[in-house]
Scaffold this active site. Structure first.
Site, PDB file in Angstrom:
ATOM      1  N   LYS A 147       0.809  -1.233   0.000  1.00 46.13           N
ATOM      2  CA  LYS A 147       0.000   0.000   0.000  1.00 46.13           C
ATOM      3  C   LYS A 147       0.831   1.267   0.000  1.00 46.13           C
ATOM      4  O   LYS A 147       0.571   2.191  -0.749  1.00 46.13           O
ATOM      5  CB  LYS A 147      -0.847   0.096   1.273  1.00 46.13           C
ATOM      6  CG  LYS A 147      -1.949  -0.851   1.416  1.00 46.13           C
ATOM      7  CD  LYS A 147      -2.731  -0.531   2.677  1.00 46.13           C
ATOM      8  CE  LYS A 147      -2.004  -0.878   3.957  1.00 46.13           C
ATOM      9  NZ  LYS A 147      -1.748  -2.285   4.170  1.00 46.13           N
ATOM     10  N   THR A 148       1.818   1.300   0.917  1.00 51.73           N
ATOM     11  CA  THR A 148       2.570   2.542   1.066  1.00 51.73           C
ATOM     12  C   THR A 148       3.330   2.857  -0.210  1.00 51.73           C
ATOM     13  O   THR A 148       3.257   3.977  -0.729  1.00 51.73           O
ATOM     14  CB  THR A 148       3.543   2.434   2.263  1.00 51.73           C
ATOM     15  OG1 THR A 148       2.765   2.188   3.424  1.00 51.73           O
ATOM     16  CG2 THR A 148       4.322   3.697   2.451  1.00 51.73           C
ATOM     17  N   GLU A 192      -3.631   6.127   1.433  1.00 51.06           N
ATOM     18  CA  GLU A 192      -3.435   4.717   1.738  1.00 51.06           C
ATOM     19  C   GLU A 192      -4.520   4.330   2.745  1.00 51.06           C
ATOM     20  O   GLU A 192      -4.680   4.990   3.770  1.00 51.06           O
ATOM     21  CB  GLU A 192      -2.040   4.561   2.362  1.00 51.06           C
ATOM     22  CG  GLU A 192      -1.795   3.217   2.939  1.00 51.06           C
ATOM     23  CD  GLU A 192      -0.388   3.120   3.538  1.00 51.06           C
ATOM     24  OE1 GLU A 192       0.486   3.962   3.240  1.00 51.06           O
ATOM     25  OE2 GLU A 192      -0.183   2.185   4.326  1.00 51.06           O
TER      26      GLU A 192
END
Ligand code: EPU
Length: 784
Positions: A147-148, A192
């Site tokens: 995600k990051t 995110e």
């Protein structure tokens, strides 16, 4: 809108409920983005919370925050206006109209309790972020892994594409400047979404990018179905397009049925498809097509196939937002990593140190695969499990996650605010790995010692990885800093010399106790030794010289700085010239005795019984059989604290019983002894006499020779004997039964046990005989 404490109090819990209810989100959104208020953040130092604090400050609010730790992020935010408190006290949030709290904050936090009591509106972090997003066109990036990196990549590509996005991602992203940014100009907000605590359901984005879905966070979810439910809700609440990874079966199943859904991946059915992937050292290249139509080639400067996947998601998203492919490809090429995502901490031809956040078995496998593809000789890994619940739930999967690593050191679990689970530790994972017959795994329960274990196993050509979501990266950082120095030391001693990090000194002392040497260095030449002395002086590094370690007691914390062991090369030379024997500092005294014998020189036979080296013998003015070293020395050669060499004759040297002050600040290189011509038979008889004396009066067990100097009135051994202390012990350290002035190590004794035994003997001698015993062994190093 005004939310005063009184107003909310009169409306009792209902207003809070309302505000926390989905329908009220537009109000919270207005409160946060169109008005200015006093807001307090509980747990503000966390990576997500600090990002939110940054957004709220940029939105013009008066922001305060509390946390039990200070970080560089809280310091940066303070410079921007955050009023920070390093404690959670209710009074610090008195003036706040709204309170936002992190998921890591416990129910009994005093700020939360007080706010609840007086009916002050309380929101979770994700609710606040989701509300801020509502004032823009929201894009949520969600999934278990990546995600990051992907949200940072998306924000970067949209920014380069001229869309002026705001962003909110879970880690510091050098290429984006900060982890969160509010851009008044742009329409889009890239965030995110965190699935770990169910708060994904707060988001109502325009678009969602779903990376992957699998079992994780089983501390919060009962099973995969519960996880999928939250993702399904997010998908339902997405008003525009859902972009999804078609190669991930769970994601494909959940998203595939949706009307406005666009897939990406390597599968032939993907709308945006990647092919011809070539992975190289720190990046990759691949071709991209859209529903059969070629878009072009993309090049990534972040490693690993998983990042090709992440980039395909971003390509799909950016293309749907009408950014031309050329522009997308150009920005992807420039993209650099988020912190702790395959972050290179040190790189040279000999060593590569990389830190990665991977903490789930799937992530670990992907990171290790990437690391292996780099093609270094060995892969050495340090891993800190994250959360007891995950360690327990995924223990079996962890057992096979490290197959690509040659060596693995596992430390204890980082709790992340969870209480321990009985029987679950880092060892649980070690046991699983061992069961699957991986031989290179060890357990180190103390996090602080992990860098030492790993540092001591290094060989040129190693890639060293730290893995975990807790604070294991600090261990890699310590290792990286020490490796910089170690490599400079290596350059000094050259190919023929040796440098090791954190070498256990129990391997280099005859008593077999003692902690590690921060830098263990073996020069082979006098020139290298001199240069080491100058280097340590310039760098303010302590320098200690160790010979055979026969008269040495190193404390359990080891020795900080450089420990020089002059060994081999120049230091191992013995030359006989007439009656003179010149020997390097690293030569054993017993070798001098036998070299003398070979040249038919007598008078040095007693040296046979001394376990030390020439350097150590000089330094201690060691002795046996009534003789002592300096009786036979003609001259010595030494280096001064500037590394200059000097030669001094015996007459110029001041020497005492078991003490030679010159070598307290200078360093012996060699000594010349004088022998006397003698019959071989006579020499042999004296050698036998010495051997016999040793054999009959001294223990063969591991020891440091005599512990105490002989007091003027009585030999120390005799005194200890008379005091009845023979065979007394502390732990595995014991006074020898054979000779009272020897302490022997019965196996795995620690330095502190030996020291305690020494103190016991001293105090009995003082009390019963009024004798102040003085140690002969040199006691050095730091307590543990
Ligand atoms: N003695 C006892 N009980 C004991 C030990 C010794 O009664 O448990 C008596 C002996 O019988 C002897 C006297 O004490 O009458 C002296 O003992 P020893 O001859 O063994 O000599 P030492 O003074 O204890 C010195 C060196 C040793 C060296 C020997 C042999 C010192 C502190 N020690 O020991 O050196 O090996 O002579 O020549 O000077 C060392 O420095 O590390 C070391 C072992």
């Amino acid at each position: 809108m005004k939310l005063t404490p009184e107003a909310t109090a009169t409306r009792a819990g209902s207003s809070r409920k309302n505000l926390r209810h989905r329908d009220a989100l537009p109000d919270l959104s207005r409160f946060l983005t169109a008005e200015q208020h006093r807001i307090h953040l509980v747990g503000v130092a966390g990576s997500g919370m600090s990002g939110l604090a940054g957004l709220l400050i940029e939105l013009g609010h008066s922001v305060s925050g509390s946390d039990k730790v200070t970080t560089t992020e809280t310091e940066r935010l303070q410079r921007l206006g955050l009023r920070f408190h390093e404690q959670h006290l209710a009074e610090h949030a008195d003036a706040a109209e709204l309170i936002v709290f992190s998921s890591a904050i416990k129910e009994d936090n005093p700020i939360l309790l007080t706010a609840r009591n007086c009916g002050k509106p309380l929101f979770r972090r994700a609710e606040a972020v989701a509300a801020i997003m509502r004032s823009k066109r929201g894009i949520v990036i969600a999934g278990m892994h990546g995600k990051t990196t992907t949200s940072a990549m998306a924000a970067h590509v949209l920014r380069e594409g001229g869309l002026h996005p705001s962003h909110y991602v879970g880690a510091e992203i050098p290429i984006l400047g900060t982890n969160a940014f509010w851009n008044q100009r742009g329409e889009y907000f890239v965030a995110e979404g965190d699935e770990s605590d169910g708060t994904l359901r707060f988001f109502h984005p325009e678009h969602a990018l779903i990376l992957n879905i699998e079992e994780e966070h089983l501390d919060f979810y009962s099973d995969l179905a519960a996880i999928e439910k939250v993702f399904a809700q997010l998908i339902d609440q997405t008003s525009g397009t859902v972009l999804y990874n078609v190669d991930d079966p769970n994601t494909a199943r959940l998203c595939g049925k949706r009307k406005r859904a666009i897939s990406y991946g390597f599968s032939e059915h993907a709308d945006y498809r990647g092919s011809d992937v070539e992975l190289r050292n720190f990046g990759s290249s691949f071709l991209v097509s859209r529903r059969g139509e070629k878009l072009g080639e993309a090049i990534l400067n972040v490693p690993g196939e998983h990042n090709v996947h992440n980039a395909l998601g971003v390509i799909a998203l950016a293309s749907e937002l009408s950014i031309p492919f050329d522009k997308i490809a150009a920005s992807l090429r420039k993209f650099e990593h988020a912190r702790r995502r395959f972050e290179i901490k040190y790189a040279s031809d000999r060593f590569l140190l990389v830190d990665d956040y991977a903490h789930h078995p799937t992530e670990i496998r992907a990171t290790l695969r990437t690391a292996k593809s780099i093609g270094r000789r060995r892969l050495v890994t340090m891993f800190q499990p994250h959360r007891f619940s995950r360690t327990k739930a995924l223990c079996r999967e962890f057992g096979t996650a490290f197959n690509d690593a040659d060596r693995v050191v596992i430390t204890d679990v980082y709790p992340a605010s969870e209480p321990p689970i009985p029987g679950i530790t880092g060892r649980s994972i070690v046991d699983e790995i061992v069961q699957r017959s991986h031989r290179g795994v060890t357990y180190q329960p103390h996090l602080q010692s992990v860098h030492r274990d790993v540092g001591n196993m290094l060989e040129a050509g190693d890639l060293i990885l730290s893995l975990g979501a807790g604070n294991i990266h600090e261990q890699l950082e310590i290792l990286a800093a020490d490796l910089v120095i170690a490599e400079r030391l290596k350059a000094i001693v050259g190919e023929e010399g040796d440098v090791r990090l954190y070498e256990p000194l129990s391997n280099h002392t005859t008593l077999r106790v003692g902690g590690p040497a921060q830098f263990w260095v073996e020069p082979r030449t006098e020139r290298a030794f001199a240069e080491l002395i100058r280097f340590c002086r310039n760098e303010h590094l302590p320098l200690f010289v160790i010979g055979r370690g026969s008269n040495l007691l190193v404390r359990d914390g080891g020795i900080r700085g450089v420990v020089v062991h002059p060994h081999g090369g120049d230091f191992e030379k013995i030359e006989v010239d007439g009656c003179e024997i010149t020997a390097g500092a690293g030569v054993k005294l017993r070798q001098v005795a036998y070299a003398a014998r070979a040249a038919n020189l007598g008078g040095l036979e007693w040296m046979e019984g001394i376990p030390g080296t020439v350097g150590g013998g000089l330094r201690m003015n060691a002795g046996a059989m009534g003789a002592q070293t300096f009786e036979k020395v003609i001259r010595i050669r030494y280096l001064d604290p500037e590394g200059n060499s000097h030669v001094k004759n015996r007459g110029e040297l001041e020497v005492f019983y078991r003490r030679f002050p010159l070598l307290e600040k200078n360093f012996a290189v060699s000594a010349t002894f004088c022998g006397e011509p003698a019959e071989r038979a006579q020499i042999d008889s004296r050698l036998r006499e010495s051997q016999e004396k040793r054999r009959t009066t001294q223990p063969v067990a591991k020891s440091a020779g005599c512990i105490f100097k002989n007091p003027a009135t009585i030999p120390a051994g005799k005194l200890v004997d008379e005091l009845g202390l023979k065979n007394s012990r502390v732990g595995n350290a014991r006074v020898s039964r054979v000779h009272g002035n020897f302490i022997v190590n019965d196996g795995n004794a620690t330095s502190s046990e030996v020291l305690e035994l020494i103190d016991d003997i001293k105090s009995v001698a003082r009390k019963k005989r009024g004798i102040e015993l003085e140690t002969e062994v040199e006691i050095v190093g730091e307590p543990e």
